[in-house]
Design a protein around this motif. Structure first.
Motif, PDB file in Angstrom:
ATOM      1  N   LYS A 142     -15.789  -2.011  -6.789  1.00  0.00           N
ATOM      2  CA  LYS A 142     -14.984  -1.025  -7.509  1.00  0.00           C
ATOM      3  C   LYS A 142     -14.325  -0.047  -6.532  1.00  0.00           C
ATOM      4  CE  LYS A 142     -15.141   2.330 -11.235  1.00  0.00           C
ATOM      5  NZ  LYS A 142     -15.967   2.988 -12.248  1.00  0.00           N
ATOM      6  N   SER A 143     -15.079   0.410  -5.552  1.00  0.00           N
ATOM      7  CA  SER A 143     -14.548   1.328  -4.548  1.00  0.00           C
ATOM      8  C   SER A 143     -13.422   0.670  -3.757  1.00  0.00           C
ATOM      9  CB  SER A 143     -15.664   1.769  -3.605  1.00  0.00           C
ATOM     10  OG  SER A 143     -15.159   2.575  -2.580  1.00  0.00           O
ATOM     11  N   HIS A 144     -13.633  -0.594  -3.389  1.00  0.00           N
ATOM     12  CA  HIS A 144     -12.622  -1.335  -2.632  1.00  0.00           C
ATOM     13  C   HIS A 144     -11.350  -1.492  -3.467  1.00  0.00           C
ATOM     14  CE1 HIS A 144     -11.141  -4.144   0.372  1.00  0.00           C
ATOM     15  NE2 HIS A 144     -10.870  -5.009  -0.587  1.00  0.00           N
ATOM     16  N   ARG A 145     -11.520  -1.811  -4.737  1.00  0.00           N
ATOM     17  CA  ARG A 145     -10.370  -1.973  -5.627  1.00  0.00           C
ATOM     18  C   ARG A 145      -9.568  -0.672  -5.746  1.00  0.00           C
ATOM     19  NH1 ARG A 145      -8.826  -5.497  -9.509  1.00  0.00           N
ATOM     20  NH2 ARG A 145      -7.530  -4.689 -11.170  1.00  0.00           N
ATOM     21  N   MET A 146     -10.261   0.447  -5.902  1.00  0.00           N
ATOM     22  CA  MET A 146      -9.591   1.734  -6.028  1.00  0.00           C
ATOM     23  C   MET A 146      -8.829   2.092  -4.753  1.00  0.00           C
ATOM     24  SD  MET A 146      -9.968   2.798  -8.988  1.00  0.00           S
ATOM     25  CE  MET A 146     -10.549   1.557 -10.087  1.00  0.00           C
ATOM     26  N   ARG A 147      -9.440   1.828  -3.613  1.00  0.00           N
ATOM     27  CA  ARG A 147      -8.759   2.096  -2.346  1.00  0.00           C
ATOM     28  C   ARG A 147      -7.517   1.220  -2.203  1.00  0.00           C
ATOM     29  NH1 ARG A 147     -13.495   2.440   2.231  1.00  0.00           N
ATOM     30  NH2 ARG A 147     -14.277   4.478   1.647  1.00  0.00           N
ATOM     31  N   MET A 148      -7.658  -0.049  -2.568  1.00  0.00           N
ATOM     32  CA  MET A 148      -6.521  -0.976  -2.486  1.00  0.00           C
ATOM     33  C   MET A 148      -5.391  -0.506  -3.405  1.00  0.00           C
ATOM     34  SD  MET A 148      -7.093  -3.585  -0.372  1.00  0.00           S
ATOM     35  CE  MET A 148      -6.063  -4.896  -0.956  1.00  0.00           C
ATOM     36  N   MET A 149      -5.742  -0.106  -4.619  1.00  0.00           N
ATOM     37  CA  MET A 149      -4.736   0.338  -5.583  1.00  0.00           C
ATOM     38  C   MET A 149      -3.983   1.563  -5.070  1.00  0.00           C
ATOM     39  SD  MET A 149      -6.707  -0.181  -9.216  1.00  0.00           S
ATOM     40  CE  MET A 149      -5.539   0.770 -10.127  1.00  0.00           C
ATOM     41  N   SER A 150      -4.685   2.504  -4.491  1.00  0.00           N
ATOM     42  CA  SER A 150      -4.015   3.718  -4.012  1.00  0.00           C
ATOM     43  C   SER A 150      -3.022   3.398  -2.903  1.00  0.00           C
ATOM     44  CB  SER A 150      -5.031   4.757  -3.539  1.00  0.00           C
ATOM     45  OG  SER A 150      -5.661   4.331  -2.360  1.00  0.00           O
ATOM     46  N   ARG A 151      -3.375   2.466  -2.043  1.00  0.00           N
ATOM     47  CA  ARG A 151      -2.468   2.099  -0.955  1.00  0.00           C
ATOM     48  C   ARG A 151      -1.305   1.250  -1.446  1.00  0.00           C
ATOM     49  NH1 ARG A 151      -7.124   3.574   0.840  1.00  0.00           N
ATOM     50  NH2 ARG A 151      -7.481   4.259   2.983  1.00  0.00           N
ATOM     51  N   MET A 152      -1.568   0.392  -2.420  1.00  0.00           N
ATOM     52  CA  MET A 152      -0.503  -0.460  -2.949  1.00  0.00           C
ATOM     53  C   MET A 152       0.506   0.359  -3.743  1.00  0.00           C
ATOM     54  SD  MET A 152      -2.621  -3.909  -3.861  1.00  0.00           S
ATOM     55  CE  MET A 152      -1.213  -4.872  -4.353  1.00  0.00           C
ATOM     56  N   ARG A 153       0.064   1.430  -4.370  1.00  0.00           N
ATOM     57  CA  ARG A 153       1.000   2.311  -5.083  1.00  0.00           C
ATOM     58  C   ARG A 153       1.974   2.981  -4.120  1.00  0.00           C
ATOM     59  NH1 ARG A 153      -3.726   4.365  -8.185  1.00  0.00           N
ATOM     60  NH2 ARG A 153      -3.726   3.214 -10.122  1.00  0.00           N
ATOM     61  N   ARG A 154       1.529   3.157  -2.878  1.00  0.00           N
ATOM     62  CA  ARG A 154       2.404   3.735  -1.854  1.00  0.00           C
ATOM     63  C   ARG A 154       3.406   2.725  -1.320  1.00  0.00           C
ATOM     64  NH1 ARG A 154      -2.221   6.013   1.838  1.00  0.00           N
ATOM     65  NH2 ARG A 154      -3.430   7.012   0.226  1.00  0.00           N
ATOM     66  N   GLY A 155       3.230   1.460  -1.677  1.00  0.00           N
ATOM     67  CA  GLY A 155       4.195   0.453  -1.258  1.00  0.00           C
ATOM     68  C   GLY A 155       3.673  -0.554  -0.257  1.00  0.00           C
ATOM     69  N   LEU A 156       2.391  -0.487   0.098  1.00  0.00           N
ATOM     70  CA  LEU A 156       1.833  -1.454   1.035  1.00  0.00           C
ATOM     71  C   LEU A 156       1.541  -2.769   0.319  1.00  0.00           C
ATOM     72  CD1 LEU A 156      -0.760   0.716   3.002  1.00  0.00           C
ATOM     73  CD2 LEU A 156       1.569   0.176   3.640  1.00  0.00           C
ATOM     74  N   SER A 157       1.593  -3.856   1.067  1.00  0.00           N
ATOM     75  CA  SER A 157       1.223  -5.158   0.502  1.00  0.00           C
ATOM     76  C   SER A 157      -0.300  -5.260   0.496  1.00  0.00           C
ATOM     77  CB  SER A 157       1.818  -6.284   1.345  1.00  0.00           C
ATOM     78  OG  SER A 157       1.204  -6.303   2.622  1.00  0.00           O
ATOM     79  N   VAL A 158      -0.825  -6.336  -0.080  1.00  0.00           N
ATOM     80  CA  VAL A 158      -2.278  -6.525  -0.145  1.00  0.00           C
ATOM     81  C   VAL A 158      -2.857  -6.596   1.266  1.00  0.00           C
ATOM     82  CG1 VAL A 158      -4.121  -8.090  -0.852  1.00  0.00           C
ATOM     83  CG2 VAL A 158      -2.241  -7.638  -2.395  1.00  0.00           C
ATOM     84  N   SER A 159      -2.227  -7.382   2.130  1.00  0.00           N
ATOM     85  CA  SER A 159      -2.757  -7.536   3.491  1.00  0.00           C
ATOM     86  C   SER A 159      -2.669  -6.232   4.280  1.00  0.00           C
ATOM     87  CB  SER A 159      -2.026  -8.655   4.223  1.00  0.00           C
ATOM     88  OG  SER A 159      -0.652  -8.387   4.307  1.00  0.00           O
ATOM     89  N   GLN A 160      -1.569  -5.490   4.125  1.00  0.00           N
ATOM     90  CA  GLN A 160      -1.431  -4.208   4.822  1.00  0.00           C
ATOM     91  C   GLN A 160      -2.465  -3.210   4.322  1.00  0.00           C
ATOM     92  OE1 GLN A 160       2.616  -3.395   3.790  1.00  0.00           O
ATOM     93  NE2 GLN A 160       3.406  -4.067   5.780  1.00  0.00           N
ATOM     94  N   ALA A 161      -2.678  -3.176   3.014  1.00  0.00           N
ATOM     95  CA  ALA A 161      -3.654  -2.253   2.429  1.00  0.00           C
ATOM     96  C   ALA A 161      -5.065  -2.607   2.904  1.00  0.00           C
ATOM     97  CB  ALA A 161      -3.582  -2.307   0.908  1.00  0.00           C
ATOM     98  N   HIS A 162      -5.366  -3.889   2.967  1.00  0.00           N
ATOM     99  CA  HIS A 162      -6.697  -4.339   3.384  1.00  0.00           C
ATOM    100  C   HIS A 162      -6.945  -3.964   4.850  1.00  0.00           C
ATOM    101  CE1 HIS A 162     -10.267  -6.630   2.392  1.00  0.00           C
ATOM    102  NE2 HIS A 162     -10.201  -7.201   3.579  1.00  0.00           N
ATOM    103  N   LYS A 163      -5.935  -4.154   5.694  1.00  0.00           N
ATOM    104  CA  LYS A 163      -6.068  -3.780   7.104  1.00  0.00           C
ATOM    105  C   LYS A 163      -6.251  -2.275   7.234  1.00  0.00           C
ATOM    106  CE  LYS A 163      -3.370  -7.542   9.062  1.00  0.00           C
ATOM    107  NZ  LYS A 163      -2.078  -7.900   9.696  1.00  0.00           N
ATOM    108  N   ASP A 164      -5.560  -1.502   6.428  1.00  0.00           N
ATOM    109  CA  ASP A 164      -5.653  -0.042   6.465  1.00  0.00           C
ATOM    110  C   ASP A 164      -7.048   0.417   6.086  1.00  0.00           C
ATOM    111  OD1 ASP A 164      -4.453   2.519   6.907  1.00  0.00           O
ATOM    112  OD2 ASP A 164      -4.422   2.793   4.731  1.00  0.00           O
ATOM    113  N   ILE A 165      -7.677  -0.245   5.138  1.00  0.00           N
ATOM    114  CA  ILE A 165      -9.021   0.119   4.700  1.00  0.00           C
ATOM    115  C   ILE A 165     -10.047  -0.233   5.766  1.00  0.00           C
ATOM    116  CG2 ILE A 165     -10.845  -0.464   3.044  1.00  0.00           C
ATOM    117  CD1 ILE A 165      -8.620  -0.722   0.945  1.00  0.00           C
ATOM    118  N   LYS A 166      -9.851  -1.350   6.436  1.00  0.00           N
ATOM    119  CA  LYS A 166     -10.813  -1.808   7.447  1.00  0.00           C
ATOM    120  C   LYS A 166     -10.836  -0.948   8.708  1.00  0.00           C
ATOM    121  CE  LYS A 166     -11.395  -6.658   6.422  1.00  0.00           C
ATOM    122  NZ  LYS A 166     -11.363  -7.993   6.998  1.00  0.00           N
ATOM    123  N   LYS A 167      -9.816  -0.124   8.920  1.00  0.00           N
ATOM    124  CA  LYS A 167      -9.757   0.713  10.136  1.00  0.00           C
ATOM    125  C   LYS A 167     -10.945   1.611  10.274  1.00  0.00           C
ATOM    126  CE  LYS A 167      -4.798   0.879  10.772  1.00  0.00           C
ATOM    127  NZ  LYS A 167      -3.625   1.702  10.792  1.00  0.00           N
TER     128      LYS A 167
END
Length: 78
Positions: free
Chosen positions: A53-78
């Motif tokens: 659930k936490s991962h999904r919420m983080r992904m959603m917040s980044r995707m709303r900014r315009g990032l793709s799935v892969s970009q959002a996932h890389k951003d979270i892994k930093k």
């Protein structure tokens, strides 16, 4: 020296507003891509339910900014 009414500040504020990314609703394609991404995590069983659930919420917040799935996932892994 002439007195300025703050017009210079207003112009700099306008520039900041234009460069700020808009956070809007997710498109149908983004929703489908995120769902597919989350299904892969469920199949791997590498996260607990609360982590998913936490991962999904983080992904959603980044995707709303315009990032793709892969970009959002890389951003979270930093």
């Amino acid at each position: 020296m002439p007195y300025h009414t703050g017009s210079m500040k207003a112009k700099s504020d306008e520039k900041k507003m234009k460069t700020k990314p808009s956070a809007g609703k997710m498109t149908d394609k983004q929703k489908a891509d995120l769902k597919k991404h989350m299904e892969q995590h469920k199949d791997l069983k590498d996260m607990s339910a609360s982590q998913l659930k936490s991962h999904r919420m983080r992904m959603m917040s980044r995707m709303r900014r315009g990032l793709s799935v892969s970009q959002a996932h890389k951003d979270i892994k930093k």
